[in-house]
Motif scaffolding. Structure first.
Motif, mmCIF file in Angstrom:
data_model
loop_
_atom_site.group_PDB
_atom_site.id
_atom_site.type_symbol
_atom_site.label_atom_id
_atom_site.label_comp_id
_atom_site.label_asym_id
_atom_site.label_seq_id
_atom_site.Cartn_x
_atom_site.Cartn_y
_atom_site.Cartn_z
ATOM 1 N N LEU A 135 -0.722 5.393 5.171
ATOM 2 C CA LEU A 135 -1.358 4.814 6.359
ATOM 3 C C LEU A 135 -0.210 4.045 7.282
ATOM 4 O O LEU A 135 0.679 3.592 6.740
ATOM 5 N N GLN A 136 -0.865 4.132 8.644
ATOM 6 C CA GLN A 136 0.028 3.357 9.459
ATOM 7 C C GLN A 136 -0.605 1.978 9.817
ATOM 8 O O GLN A 136 -1.859 1.739 9.244
ATOM 9 N N GLN A 137 -0.315 1.203 10.901
ATOM 10 C CA GLN A 137 -0.951 -0.128 11.126
ATOM 11 C C GLN A 137 -2.419 -0.165 11.613
ATOM 12 O O GLN A 137 -2.923 -1.272 11.227
ATOM 13 N N MET A 170 3.623 -4.340 13.914
ATOM 14 C CA MET A 170 3.582 -3.001 13.731
ATOM 15 C C MET A 170 4.397 -2.413 12.421
ATOM 16 O O MET A 170 3.881 -1.520 11.840
ATOM 17 N N PHE A 171 5.498 -2.853 12.082
ATOM 18 C CA PHE A 171 6.235 -2.779 11.038
ATOM 19 C C PHE A 171 5.432 -3.309 9.548
ATOM 20 O O PHE A 171 5.219 -2.461 8.765
ATOM 21 N N GLN A 172 5.119 -4.445 9.644
ATOM 22 C CA GLN A 172 4.868 -5.146 8.521
ATOM 23 C C GLN A 172 3.158 -4.476 7.856
ATOM 24 O O GLN A 172 2.863 -4.524 6.808
ATOM 25 N N LYS A 173 2.303 -4.011 8.958
ATOM 26 C CA LYS A 173 1.154 -3.594 8.603
ATOM 27 C C LYS A 173 1.027 -2.208 8.053
ATOM 28 O O LYS A 173 -0.069 -1.631 8.086
ATOM 29 N N ALA A 174 2.300 -1.412 8.531
ATOM 30 C CA ALA A 174 2.335 0.078 8.428
ATOM 31 C C ALA A 174 2.809 0.346 6.877
ATOM 32 O O ALA A 174 3.804 0.169 6.507
ATOM 33 N N LYS A 175 1.649 0.777 6.366
ATOM 34 C CA LYS A 175 2.047 0.936 4.721
ATOM 35 C C LYS A 175 2.945 2.123 4.329
ATOM 36 O O LYS A 175 3.610 1.822 3.566
ATOM 37 N N PHE A 176 2.945 3.163 5.018
ATOM 38 C CA PHE A 176 3.883 4.053 4.840
ATOM 39 C C PHE A 176 5.261 3.623 4.976
ATOM 40 O O PHE A 176 6.368 4.019 4.338
ATOM 41 N N VAL A 177 5.489 3.028 6.220
ATOM 42 C CA VAL A 177 6.738 2.357 6.483
ATOM 43 C C VAL A 177 7.295 1.360 5.347
ATOM 44 O O VAL A 177 8.430 1.297 5.079
ATOM 45 N N GLN A 178 6.290 0.552 5.044
ATOM 46 C CA GLN A 178 6.742 -0.465 3.955
ATOM 47 C C GLN A 178 7.031 0.272 2.606
ATOM 48 O O GLN A 178 7.999 0.040 2.021
ATOM 49 N N TRP A 179 6.281 1.423 2.234
ATOM 50 C CA TRP A 179 6.552 2.304 0.987
ATOM 51 C C TRP A 179 7.961 2.816 1.152
ATOM 52 O O TRP A 179 8.709 2.892 0.176
#
Lengths: 139, 139, 139, 139
Positions: free
Chosen positions: C41-43, D8-17
């Motif tokens: 998922l995204q934000q 926007m970066f911190q809440k995006a789970k895919f980007v965190q993964w």
């Protein structure tokens, strides 16, 4: 025919100069025809990519504009076109369909074929060019 | 100037009709100029997206072709253009640079500005349109 | 199923990690399915554009690869994707078709839908994303 | 750093993964870094196009979001990416710049390089991928 869409074609001098003809323009679909002239060609004797994209872009705008309210209009934000086969027919036919009409963005796609028959059949084996167009919906 | 690239401009009738002038054409960079005429306009009085993409596409082809061997030529596979600001200047300047020249594929990008000064400075605040162009390298 | 295409899915670790399933893969058409997990998922809680484009790109590669000779393979040169509607379904279905298979270039397009039914019907009202993919054909 | 962009970066789970790190995020520019893991690869052992586009897209969103008012946010409308060179470095660096921030549309572009040095120099000879991203500005 959609009145908003019709005006978009009639008032665009470049499209008039090219000689783009509207075949249908309603319910999110726009079909157009262009008779090729010698000044449309590129260095190898085929229709220039810029002529193809003008046809694809303007027809996509027509497809989108056919879904507009009277106070709305569309403007191209961006488009992308793939050139699949050399355009060497004497006429070009463009089939455009609006994929989405949102409040501020619409998206349409255009397919250019070498004949009315191949356009009607949406015959991929003869597809000359395919565009996806993002339109801004302005009020 | 690159001879292969030069011929691509001189032999393309549509580009001749538009009146695209080559400013520089060598080492993967092509700069061109277009003087706007009334028949280039769209429904709102700005330069039609199709004219902008012709300039961007053909100049990108020039940038790519300036890196070719004598027996090679380029042909546009696809391109994508974003229209950032309305084109209302009397002249358009296009700066194209080849990002990659491979054996069978080249990629170039084009930026259209409203003046020579803004093009030289590559001043993003005045950028009218930006294209990325994929070229096939043919032998 | 196309053997060349199948290997392209089995050997791609990122596609394996996502869990992309092949439904059909032959004659220039590839249909795939992806079950959404929380880490996609995204934000805003929708599936990230990067997951959608991975699905669209890899399925397009599958469509192209299903038309290859045994000694050929495909590699993405570029792609463009429009995001039409928020991806909030638990499953994603992708329909990809090869528009052209040339000697050195192939072009395919992908459509992502929220259910098997909407994909089968190619129901534009539910279209989540649409991609056009240019592939290099390598030997 | 821009607060809107940071969220926007911190809440995006895919980007965190994926593990995308923000290097800079302000004034329309966003620089990010990604350390390659084995599960990011495609069938030939290079980083999958979908990972590259996620990095390019999200960083472009960051560049755009750094210019937003507190009540605005951005969402990708579409993007196009060219893959210029195989991604085989252990780290990827992405430089994104916002080309235009309008009232309802923003446009940004991203360049992915194999090292911090090549990104800083914006060294085209090492450019791995280039994206252009259209963003909707929402309130």
């Amino acid at each position: 025919m959609s009145q908003v869409g019709l005006e978009m074609f009639q008032k665009a001098k470049f499209v008039q100069w090219l000689g783009v003809e509207i075949l249908t323009l309603e319910n999110g679909i726009c079909q157009t025809k262009l008779t090729v002239r010698e000044e449309f060609l590129q260095q190898d004797g085929f229709v220039h990519a810029g002529v193809l994209t003008t046809l694809a872009d303007h027809s996509a705008g027509g497809a989108g504009s056919s879904l507009l309210a009277a106070n709305e209009r569309v403007l191209s934000v961006e488009f992308k076109t793939n050139f699949l086969r050399a355009a060497k027919s004497r006429e070009l036919y463009c089939y455009s369909v609006c994929l989405k009409k949102g409040r501020s963005i619409a998206v349409a796609e255009s397919e250019i074929y070498p004949s009315s028959e191949t356009m009607m059949a949406r015959d991929l084996r003869n597809l000359i060019a395919k565009s996806t167009v993002t339109l801004a919906v302005l009020t």
